[in-house]
Motif scaffolding. Structure first.
Motif, PDB file in Angstrom:
ATOM      1  N   LEU A  32       0.846  -1.187   0.000  1.00  0.00           N
ATOM      2  CA  LEU A  32       0.000   0.000   0.000  1.00  0.00           C
ATOM      3  C   LEU A  32       0.885   1.242   0.000  1.00  0.00           C
ATOM      4  CD1 LEU A  32      -2.816   1.217   0.111  1.00  0.00           C
ATOM      5  CD2 LEU A  32      -2.693   1.093   2.603  1.00  0.00           C
ATOM      6  N   ASP A  33       0.714   2.084  -1.005  1.00  0.00           N
ATOM      7  CA  ASP A  33       1.478   3.324  -1.147  1.00  0.00           C
ATOM      8  C   ASP A  33       0.483   4.432  -1.466  1.00  0.00           C
ATOM      9  OD1 ASP A  33       3.445   5.247  -1.542  1.00  0.00           O
ATOM     10  OD2 ASP A  33       3.912   4.571  -3.577  1.00  0.00           O
ATOM     11  N   ILE A  34       0.333   5.391  -0.549  1.00  0.00           N
ATOM     12  CA  ILE A  34      -0.647   6.467  -0.709  1.00  0.00           C
ATOM     13  C   ILE A  34       0.085   7.789  -0.854  1.00  0.00           C
ATOM     14  CG2 ILE A  34      -2.578   7.682   0.331  1.00  0.00           C
ATOM     15  CD1 ILE A  34      -3.157   5.110   1.939  1.00  0.00           C
ATOM     16  N   LYS A  35      -0.197   8.504  -1.931  1.00  0.00           N
ATOM     17  CA  LYS A  35       0.354   9.846  -2.163  1.00  0.00           C
ATOM     18  C   LYS A  35      -0.813  10.830  -2.173  1.00  0.00           C
ATOM     19  CE  LYS A  35       4.550   8.506  -3.542  1.00  0.00           C
ATOM     20  NZ  LYS A  35       5.512   8.235  -2.573  1.00  0.00           N
ATOM     21  N   CYS A  36      -0.680  11.905  -1.419  1.00  0.00           N
ATOM     22  CA  CYS A  36      -1.709  12.944  -1.379  1.00  0.00           C
ATOM     23  C   CYS A  36      -1.141  14.229  -1.959  1.00  0.00           C
ATOM     24  CB  CYS A  36      -2.161  13.212   0.051  1.00  0.00           C
ATOM     25  SG  CYS A  36      -3.099  11.883   0.788  1.00  0.00           S
ATOM     26  N   LYS A  37      -1.858  14.791  -2.897  1.00  0.00           N
ATOM     27  CA  LYS A  37      -1.496  16.097  -3.444  1.00  0.00           C
ATOM     28  C   LYS A  37      -2.619  17.049  -3.065  1.00  0.00           C
ATOM     29  CE  LYS A  37       1.041  14.263  -7.393  1.00  0.00           C
ATOM     30  NZ  LYS A  37       1.166  14.271  -8.845  1.00  0.00           N
ATOM     31  N   LEU A  38      -2.384  17.825  -2.019  1.00  0.00           N
ATOM     32  CA  LEU A  38      -3.408  18.720  -1.490  1.00  0.00           C
ATOM     33  C   LEU A  38      -2.945  20.168  -1.569  1.00  0.00           C
ATOM     34  CD1 LEU A  38      -4.188  16.710   1.771  1.00  0.00           C
ATOM     35  CD2 LEU A  38      -5.490  16.682  -0.343  1.00  0.00           C
ATOM     36  N   SER A  39      -3.900  21.064  -1.605  1.00  0.00           N
ATOM     37  CA  SER A  39      -3.561  22.482  -1.549  1.00  0.00           C
ATOM     38  C   SER A  39      -3.028  22.802  -0.148  1.00  0.00           C
ATOM     39  CB  SER A  39      -4.792  23.337  -1.840  1.00  0.00           C
ATOM     40  OG  SER A  39      -5.739  23.193  -0.796  1.00  0.00           O
ATOM     41  N   LYS A  40      -2.366  23.912  -0.012  1.00  0.00           N
ATOM     42  CA  LYS A  40      -1.839  24.302   1.301  1.00  0.00           C
ATOM     43  C   LYS A  40      -2.965  24.453   2.320  1.00  0.00           C
ATOM     44  CE  LYS A  40       2.319  26.572  -0.332  1.00  0.00           C
ATOM     45  NZ  LYS A  40       3.090  27.804  -0.403  1.00  0.00           N
ATOM     46  N   ALA A  41      -4.115  24.944   1.856  1.00  0.00           N
ATOM     47  CA  ALA A  41      -5.254  25.144   2.752  1.00  0.00           C
ATOM     48  C   ALA A  41      -5.816  23.820   3.270  1.00  0.00           C
ATOM     49  CB  ALA A  41      -6.348  25.929   2.035  1.00  0.00           C
ATOM     50  N   ALA A  42      -5.614  22.736   2.536  1.00  0.00           N
ATOM     51  CA  ALA A  42      -6.163  21.431   2.928  1.00  0.00           C
ATOM     52  C   ALA A  42      -5.097  20.471   3.443  1.00  0.00           C
ATOM     53  CB  ALA A  42      -6.887  20.809   1.741  1.00  0.00           C
TER      54      ALA A  42
END
Length: 64
Positions: A32-42
């Motif tokens: 399991l490999d999870i990458k999150c690309k979120l805005s700075k606000a989130a």
């Protein structure tokens, strides 16, 4: 629990002058490999989102 997956999903939610768009891409992988690309606000949501995904998915390479 899902054992492996390949897929793509997208969702949009709006309310109170705020619109949130989420996309999840998944491909088969041994671990399991999870990458999150979120805005700075989130960015503060990253740990919570990863924990929720880990409860539903057993393995795979996921990009949120």
């Amino acid at each position: 629990m899902t054992k492996s997956m390949t897929g793509y999903g997208r969702s949009v939610a709006s309310g109170n002058s705020l619109t949130v768009t989420a996309e999840l891409k998944g491909v088969n992988s041994r671990y399991l490999d999870i990458k999150c690309k979120l805005s700075k606000a989130a960015a503060f949501l990253e740990t919570s989102l990863k924990d929720q995904l880990q409860q539903s998915v057993g393995r795979g390479k996921l990009e949120l």
